[in-house]
Design a protein around this motif. Sequence first.
Motif, mmCIF file in Angstrom:
data_model
loop_
_atom_site.group_PDB
_atom_site.id
_atom_site.type_symbol
_atom_site.label_atom_id
_atom_site.label_comp_id
_atom_site.label_asym_id
_atom_site.label_seq_id
_atom_site.Cartn_x
_atom_site.Cartn_y
_atom_site.Cartn_z
ATOM 1 N N VAL A 170 0.805 -1.225 0.000
ATOM 2 C CA VAL A 170 0.000 0.000 0.000
ATOM 3 C C VAL A 170 0.839 1.277 0.000
ATOM 4 C CG1 VAL A 170 -1.933 -1.128 1.157
ATOM 5 C CG2 VAL A 170 -0.191 0.047 2.528
ATOM 6 N N MET A 171 2.138 1.170 0.293
ATOM 7 C CA MET A 171 2.972 2.370 0.353
ATOM 8 C C MET A 171 3.663 2.590 -0.983
ATOM 9 S SD MET A 171 4.640 1.884 4.158
ATOM 10 C CE MET A 171 5.677 3.329 4.070
ATOM 11 N N SER A 172 3.681 3.838 -1.445
ATOM 12 C CA SER A 172 4.355 4.173 -2.693
ATOM 13 C C SER A 172 5.261 5.372 -2.470
ATOM 14 C CB SER A 172 3.334 4.501 -3.784
ATOM 15 O OG SER A 172 2.797 5.793 -3.583
ATOM 16 N N PRO A 173 6.247 5.580 -3.360
ATOM 17 C CA PRO A 173 7.121 6.759 -3.228
ATOM 18 C C PRO A 173 6.362 8.075 -3.272
ATOM 19 C CG PRO A 173 8.039 5.184 -4.785
ATOM 20 C CD PRO A 173 6.649 4.714 -4.472
ATOM 21 N N ASP A 174 5.180 8.071 -3.860
ATOM 22 C CA ASP A 174 4.389 9.300 -3.896
ATOM 23 C C ASP A 174 3.807 9.654 -2.527
ATOM 24 O OD1 ASP A 174 4.826 9.571 -6.616
ATOM 25 O OD2 ASP A 174 3.029 8.410 -7.137
ATOM 26 N N ASP A 175 3.650 8.626 -1.678
ATOM 27 C CA ASP A 175 3.044 8.836 -0.363
ATOM 28 C C ASP A 175 4.069 9.116 0.727
ATOM 29 O OD1 ASP A 175 0.427 8.322 -1.253
ATOM 30 O OD2 ASP A 175 0.687 6.162 -1.013
ATOM 31 N N VAL A 176 5.259 8.527 0.608
ATOM 32 C CA VAL A 176 6.180 8.437 1.735
ATOM 33 C C VAL A 176 7.488 9.136 1.423
ATOM 34 C CG1 VAL A 176 7.357 6.893 3.334
ATOM 35 C CG2 VAL A 176 5.145 6.238 2.379
ATOM 36 N N PHE A 177 7.958 9.943 2.380
ATOM 37 C CA PHE A 177 9.256 10.589 2.237
ATOM 38 C C PHE A 177 10.352 9.734 2.866
ATOM 39 C CE2 PHE A 177 12.337 13.843 3.923
ATOM 40 C CZ PHE A 177 12.954 14.059 2.698
ATOM 41 N N VAL A 178 10.138 9.294 4.107
ATOM 42 C CA VAL A 178 11.129 8.493 4.826
ATOM 43 C C VAL A 178 10.402 7.467 5.679
ATOM 44 C CG1 VAL A 178 12.906 8.501 6.628
ATOM 45 C CG2 VAL A 178 12.897 10.307 4.923
ATOM 46 N N THR A 179 10.945 6.263 5.729
ATOM 47 C CA THR A 179 10.541 5.275 6.734
ATOM 48 C C THR A 179 11.768 4.907 7.548
ATOM 49 O OG1 THR A 179 10.920 3.440 5.205
ATOM 50 C CG2 THR A 179 8.679 4.304 5.353
ATOM 51 N N MET A 180 11.555 4.592 8.795
ATOM 52 C CA MET A 180 12.642 4.209 9.683
ATOM 53 C C MET A 180 12.312 2.911 10.387
ATOM 54 S SD MET A 180 15.418 5.925 10.087
ATOM 55 C CE MET A 180 16.107 7.432 9.432
ATOM 56 N N ASP A 181 13.302 2.010 10.397
ATOM 57 C CA ASP A 181 13.218 0.728 11.087
ATOM 58 C C ASP A 181 12.290 -0.205 10.320
ATOM 59 O OD1 ASP A 181 13.970 -1.085 13.009
ATOM 60 O OD2 ASP A 181 13.544 0.248 14.676
ATOM 61 N N SER A 182 12.321 -1.438 10.715
ATOM 62 C CA SER A 182 11.370 -2.439 10.224
ATOM 63 C C SER A 182 11.251 -3.483 11.315
ATOM 64 C CB SER A 182 11.858 -3.075 8.917
ATOM 65 O OG SER A 182 13.085 -3.735 9.111
ATOM 66 N N GLY A 183 10.294 -4.334 11.218
ATOM 67 C CA GLY A 183 9.999 -5.242 12.316
ATOM 68 C C GLY A 183 8.858 -4.662 13.109
ATOM 69 N N THR A 184 9.131 -3.993 14.178
ATOM 70 C CA THR A 184 8.166 -3.200 14.920
ATOM 71 C C THR A 184 8.921 -2.386 15.943
ATOM 72 O OG1 THR A 184 6.061 -3.223 16.103
ATOM 73 C CG2 THR A 184 7.646 -4.913 16.731
ATOM 74 N N PRO A 185 8.586 -1.123 16.149
ATOM 75 C CA PRO A 185 7.644 -0.328 15.368
ATOM 76 C C PRO A 185 8.287 0.198 14.087
ATOM 77 C CG PRO A 185 8.589 1.021 17.086
ATOM 78 C CD PRO A 185 9.179 -0.360 17.264
ATOM 79 N N VAL A 186 7.491 0.871 13.262
ATOM 80 C CA VAL A 186 7.993 1.535 12.058
ATOM 81 C C VAL A 186 7.608 3.006 12.132
ATOM 82 C CG1 VAL A 186 7.718 1.744 9.566
ATOM 83 C CG2 VAL A 186 8.012 -0.514 10.591
ATOM 84 N N LEU A 187 8.590 3.879 11.891
ATOM 85 C CA LEU A 187 8.393 5.324 11.930
ATOM 86 C C LEU A 187 8.244 5.822 10.492
ATOM 87 C CD1 LEU A 187 10.171 4.361 14.442
ATOM 88 C CD2 LEU A 187 10.793 6.758 14.686
ATOM 89 N N ILE A 188 7.229 6.648 10.243
ATOM 90 C CA ILE A 188 6.879 7.022 8.868
ATOM 91 C C ILE A 188 6.673 8.529 8.766
ATOM 92 C CG2 ILE A 188 5.210 6.692 7.001
ATOM 93 C CD1 ILE A 188 4.443 4.022 8.440
ATOM 94 N N TRP A 189 7.376 9.127 7.797
ATOM 95 C CA TRP A 189 7.197 10.539 7.473
ATOM 96 C C TRP A 189 6.518 10.628 6.108
ATOM 97 C CZ3 TRP A 189 10.889 8.664 10.510
ATOM 98 C CH2 TRP A 189 11.239 9.382 11.659
ATOM 99 N N PRO A 190 5.217 10.939 6.041
ATOM 100 C CA PRO A 190 4.529 11.076 4.752
ATOM 101 C C PRO A 190 5.017 12.310 3.998
ATOM 102 C CG PRO A 190 2.966 10.802 6.567
ATOM 103 C CD PRO A 190 4.301 11.106 7.173
ATOM 104 N N ARG A 191 4.811 12.291 2.696
ATOM 105 C CA ARG A 191 5.071 13.492 1.904
ATOM 106 C C ARG A 191 4.017 14.558 2.232
ATOM 107 N NH1 ARG A 191 9.033 13.206 -1.577
ATOM 108 N NH2 ARG A 191 9.818 11.174 -2.260
ATOM 109 N N PRO A 192 4.338 15.825 2.004
ATOM 110 C CA PRO A 192 3.371 16.894 2.304
ATOM 111 C C PRO A 192 2.013 16.645 1.654
ATOM 112 C CG PRO A 192 5.517 17.825 1.766
ATOM 113 C CD PRO A 192 5.612 16.350 1.487
ATOM 114 N N GLY A 193 0.976 16.766 2.451
ATOM 115 C CA GLY A 193 -0.378 16.596 1.960
ATOM 116 C C GLY A 193 -0.848 15.163 1.842
ATOM 117 N N ARG A 194 -0.009 14.195 2.188
ATOM 118 C CA ARG A 194 -0.374 12.782 2.012
ATOM 119 C C ARG A 194 -0.643 12.052 3.329
ATOM 120 N NH1 ARG A 194 -0.057 10.445 -3.165
ATOM 121 N NH2 ARG A 194 0.347 12.131 -4.649
ATOM 122 N N LEU A 195 -0.606 12.748 4.447
ATOM 123 C CA LEU A 195 -0.733 12.056 5.733
ATOM 124 C C LEU A 195 -2.064 11.321 5.846
ATOM 125 C CD1 LEU A 195 0.375 13.285 9.196
ATOM 126 C CD2 LEU A 195 -1.878 12.266 8.947
#
Length: 351
Positions: A170-195
Amino acid sequence: MVGNYMYDIVRNQSFLIGTNPDQYNAHWWDGGDPFWITATREGKRTYMYYWCGCEVEIRGLRPTQCQKYPNRPPTINDTRVALTDALNKLEADTADFAGIYYELADKYGHRSGPFSSLVMGFLRDVDAQLAFLMDDLDRRGLTDKVNIMIASDHGMTTISPTRTIDLTRVMSPDDVFVTMDSGTPVLIWPRPGRLEQLYGKLAGISDHLKVYKKEDIPGRWYLKNGRLTPPLLAVADIGWTILIPKYPHFPASSATMGPMQGTHGYDNTEPDMRGIFIATGPAFRKNEVTVPLKVTDLYQVMCKIVDIPPSPHNGTWDNVSGMLAETSSSGTFFQPLTVVQVVLLNFVVFS
């Protein structure tokens, strides 16, 4: 600190534990006081062994000595050398505190699972090392002059490839600027206007995934007001893991999840996430069983033992006051003290 992998959106910099030099920049660490910094500020002599971050100048201060974390996890022999060195300094009255980090049980808990024979072997090594420590204290006549705290920073649970939540669907480069970590938890910075759009996609992907907007993160995690906390936080149910995409144009910030049979980072109310806390020495009551503690409770105990004022913290004094021995009229303990902390076991020694 909000994780082993963090992103500073203002500086466009990443903190990737153990892999990038930028993690030693003070701005990652200046949001709070590690105990060794509080103690150093108050004139105490602090010696840190293999403790991540002890080499960083935090709020203009460094410990008396920092034995940096090496290029590979310290062995049990490294731990014995560190303990002997710490006790030599305590016996000579040239140290007030020593902290020692031991990680191999954690590393192989990830790799082979928390109940594997490898982990059991490392725990037997730690047990033997603690026996050596107690015998050495007795031989030196320090048993009634040294306090020892043994604590872990987290638990560990078994995971399986059959319990994976794949966010790449469900995640695409158009939606997401940065993701951090994997497993659990995952930290996500959406692109502007996509939150909102991304939140809707993630919230419905699995019954075993909880997705929080920053303002909705549970207060008991002490994350929602953090400067480095992301706009979205995804947390899997216990035993489930999260797979995230790693796009070539992303900053070097996504951790790919290698083969693992154990992990941590789940809701800290889960029994498998509980750590250990054992303490002995003149500052502590004998045969006392405490109420369940939080990791945030331990800082104030160490400050009390070495008789220094704590910096602001999230510990609860009522959780720990009952474990401490009687104090003098000045509020300090009669005997000199020491800490050796162990992580998955942290040894802390006070003199």
